[in-house]
Motif scaffolding. Structure first.
Motif, PDB file in Angstrom:
ATOM      1  N   HIS A   1      -1.718   1.613 -40.984  1.00 30.40           N
ATOM      2  CA  HIS A   1      -1.473   0.361 -41.711  1.00 30.40           C
ATOM      3  C   HIS A   1      -2.220   0.363 -43.047  1.00 30.40           C
ATOM      4  N   ARG A   2      -3.461   0.842 -43.024  1.00 31.74           N
ATOM      5  CA  ARG A   2      -4.247   0.876 -44.275  1.00 31.74           C
ATOM      6  C   ARG A   2      -3.617   1.821 -45.286  1.00 31.74           C
ATOM      7  N   ALA A   3      -3.169   2.990 -44.835  1.00 25.79           N
ATOM      8  CA  ALA A   3      -2.528   3.941 -45.745  1.00 25.79           C
ATOM      9  C   ALA A   3      -1.254   3.350 -46.350  1.00 25.79           C
ATOM     10  N   LEU A   4      -0.474   2.652 -45.528  1.00 27.33           N
ATOM     11  CA  LEU A   4       0.742   2.013 -46.044  1.00 27.33           C
ATOM     12  C   LEU A   4       0.405   0.909 -47.036  1.00 27.33           C
ATOM     13  N   TRP A   5      -0.656   0.150 -46.751  1.00 33.29           N
ATOM     14  CA  TRP A   5      -1.093  -0.907 -47.658  1.00 33.29           C
ATOM     15  C   TRP A   5      -1.551  -0.314 -48.995  1.00 33.29           C
ATOM     16  N   LEU A   6      -2.331   0.778 -48.943  1.00 29.06           N
ATOM     17  CA  LEU A   6      -2.795   1.421 -50.176  1.00 29.06           C
ATOM     18  C   LEU A   6      -1.619   1.994 -50.968  1.00 29.06           C
ATOM     19  N   GLU A   7      -0.637   2.541 -50.267  1.00 26.89           N
ATOM     20  CA  GLU A   7       0.539   3.073 -50.959  1.00 26.89           C
ATOM     21  C   GLU A   7       1.297   1.954 -51.670  1.00 26.89           C
ATOM     22  N   GLU A   8       1.447   0.810 -51.016  1.00 25.88           N
ATOM     23  CA  GLU A   8       2.124  -0.335 -51.641  1.00 25.88           C
ATOM     24  C   GLU A   8       1.316  -0.839 -52.832  1.00 25.88           C
ATOM     25  N   LEU A   9       0.023  -0.879 -52.686  1.00 24.70           N
ATOM     26  CA  LEU A   9      -0.845  -1.308 -53.786  1.00 24.70           C
ATOM     27  C   LEU A   9      -0.733  -0.345 -54.966  1.00 24.70           C
ATOM     28  N   ASP A  10      -0.675   0.955 -54.685  1.00 26.73           N
ATOM     29  CA  ASP A  10      -0.501   1.959 -55.738  1.00 26.73           C
ATOM     30  C   ASP A  10       0.816   1.722 -56.467  1.00 26.73           C
ATOM     31  N   ARG A  11       1.876   1.433 -55.706  1.00 25.80           N
ATOM     32  CA  ARG A  11       3.187   1.172 -56.332  1.00 25.80           C
ATOM     33  C   ARG A  11       3.171  -0.057 -57.215  1.00 25.80           C
ATOM     34  N   ARG A  12       2.297  -1.013 -56.915  1.00 27.49           N
ATOM     35  CA  ARG A  12       2.224  -2.228 -57.735  1.00 27.49           C
ATOM     36  C   ARG A  12       1.340  -2.042 -58.963  1.00 27.49           C
ATOM     37  N   LEU A  13       0.313  -1.183 -58.863  1.00 30.52           N
ATOM     38  CA  LEU A  13      -0.621  -1.024 -59.984  1.00 30.52           C
ATOM     39  C   LEU A  13      -0.219   0.087 -60.953  1.00 30.52           C
TER      40      LEU A  13
ATOM     41  N   HIS B   1      -0.362  11.081 -63.708  1.00 36.57           N
ATOM     42  CA  HIS B   1      -1.538  11.881 -63.343  1.00 36.57           C
ATOM     43  C   HIS B   1      -2.587  11.099 -62.555  1.00 36.57           C
ATOM     44  N   ALA B   2      -2.310   9.832 -62.246  1.00 32.89           N
ATOM     45  CA  ALA B   2      -3.285   8.987 -61.556  1.00 32.89           C
ATOM     46  C   ALA B   2      -2.672   8.436 -60.281  1.00 32.89           C
ATOM     47  N   ARG B   3      -3.538   8.245 -59.280  1.00 30.61           N
ATOM     48  CA  ARG B   3      -3.086   7.687 -58.008  1.00 30.61           C
ATOM     49  C   ARG B   3      -4.207   6.861 -57.410  1.00 30.61           C
ATOM     50  N   LEU B   4      -3.840   5.712 -56.853  1.00 28.38           N
ATOM     51  CA  LEU B   4      -4.829   4.881 -56.180  1.00 28.38           C
ATOM     52  C   LEU B   4      -5.265   5.584 -54.899  1.00 28.38           C
ATOM     53  N   ALA B   5      -6.570   5.718 -54.722  1.00 29.33           N
ATOM     54  CA  ALA B   5      -7.096   6.404 -53.538  1.00 29.33           C
ATOM     55  C   ALA B   5      -7.687   5.428 -52.527  1.00 29.33           C
ATOM     56  N   ASN B   6      -8.295   4.323 -53.019  1.00 28.99           N
ATOM     57  CA  ASN B   6      -8.955   3.410 -52.092  1.00 28.99           C
ATOM     58  C   ASN B   6      -9.266   2.099 -52.787  1.00 28.99           C
TER      59      ASN B   6
ATOM     60  N   ARG C   1     -14.366  -2.333 -55.100  1.00 30.63           N
ATOM     61  CA  ARG C   1     -14.233  -1.094 -55.894  1.00 30.63           C
ATOM     62  C   ARG C   1     -12.812  -0.562 -55.787  1.00 30.63           C
ATOM     63  N   LEU C   2     -12.179  -0.421 -56.925  1.00 31.97           N
ATOM     64  CA  LEU C   2     -10.842   0.153 -57.020  1.00 31.97           C
ATOM     65  C   LEU C   2     -11.036   1.622 -57.381  1.00 31.97           C
ATOM     66  N   VAL C   3     -10.613   2.535 -56.493  1.00 30.82           N
ATOM     67  CA  VAL C   3     -10.859   3.963 -56.685  1.00 30.82           C
ATOM     68  C   VAL C   3      -9.533   4.663 -56.998  1.00 30.82           C
ATOM     69  N   PHE C   4      -9.489   5.306 -58.151  1.00 29.17           N
ATOM     70  CA  PHE C   4      -8.330   6.096 -58.548  1.00 29.17           C
ATOM     71  C   PHE C   4      -8.723   7.563 -58.588  1.00 29.17           C
ATOM     72  N   VAL C   5      -7.745   8.429 -58.363  1.00 30.66           N
ATOM     73  CA  VAL C   5      -7.936   9.870 -58.458  1.00 30.66           C
ATOM     74  C   VAL C   5      -6.986  10.376 -59.537  1.00 30.66           C
TER      75      VAL C   5
ATOM     76  N   LEU D   1     -14.134  -0.312 -61.332  1.00 28.04           N
ATOM     77  CA  LEU D   1     -13.169   0.783 -61.290  1.00 28.04           C
ATOM     78  C   LEU D   1     -13.932   2.097 -61.197  1.00 28.04           C
ATOM     79  N   VAL D   2     -13.568   2.911 -60.207  1.00 25.00           N
ATOM     80  CA  VAL D   2     -14.147   4.234 -60.046  1.00 25.00           C
ATOM     81  C   VAL D   2     -13.002   5.225 -60.210  1.00 25.00           C
ATOM     82  N   VAL D   3     -13.227   6.252 -61.040  1.00 21.46           N
ATOM     83  CA  VAL D   3     -12.198   7.268 -61.259  1.00 21.46           C
ATOM     84  C   VAL D   3     -12.787   8.619 -60.895  1.00 21.46           C
ATOM     85  N   LYS D   4     -12.112   9.308 -60.011  1.00 20.17           N
ATOM     86  CA  LYS D   4     -12.559  10.636 -59.587  1.00 20.17           C
ATOM     87  C   LYS D   4     -11.526  11.666 -60.009  1.00 20.17           C
TER      88      LYS D   4
END
Length: 149
Positions: free
Chosen positions: A33-45, A56-61, A66-70, A101-104
């Motif tokens: 459920h968390r992975a699906l929620w993060l995927e939906e959040l990534d699609r919105r952001l 080149h960027a993807r929401l990781a957590n 803390r909003l973490v992007f990779v 915002l954290v970017v890795k």
């Protein structure tokens, strides 16, 4: 007329939806459920990012504000960090209490130890020596184990 849907031995309908429901059932379904929620959040952001950067960027957590992007290269890390205020505002607009915002940067894929190389043709001298070595293996030695007399 019979129902054409497959049935389990107990007579219940056997469908992929039933398997998905079982997979998503608590407590094992929590991470899914968390992975699906993060995927939906990534699609919105992600659409809020500039087009070259979004590829080149993807929401990781998202955790404790803390909003973490990779990203896949340091240059994209720098560009995404410059957009931190806008990205945090976008996260807040979809209901997140985002404060940081954290970017890795991911590490590049490891190349194979031996790159594919085409074989070089053997020189005439190497071919001659190789043929001589092969021929010596085929000839029985005098008095050796192959000599039956």
């Amino acid at each position: 007329m019979s129902d054409s849907k497959p049935r389990s031995p107990r007579g219940h309908l056997s469908t992929p939806q039933a398997a998905l429901d079982a997979l998503l059932a608590e407590p094992a379904g929590g991470p899914i459920h968390r992975a699906l929620w993060l995927e939906e959040l990534d699609r919105r952001l992600r659409p809020r990012l500039p087009v070259p950067l979004a590829a080149h960027a993807r929401l990781a957590n998202f955790e404790r504000g803390r909003l973490v992007f990779v990203v896949d290269a340091p240059v994209w890390r720098a560009k995404l960090r410059l957009l931190a205020p806008e990205l945090l505002d976008a996260a807040r607009s979809v209901g997140l209490d985002a404060a940081e915002l954290v970017v890795k940067t991911t590490t590049p894929a490891v190349a194979s130890p031996q790159p594919d190389r085409k074989a070089k043709p053997l020189s005439a001298a190497v071919q001659r020596d190789l043929q001589a070595a092969l021929a010596s293996l085929k000839e029985p030695e005098a008095g050796g184990p192959r000599d039956a007399s």
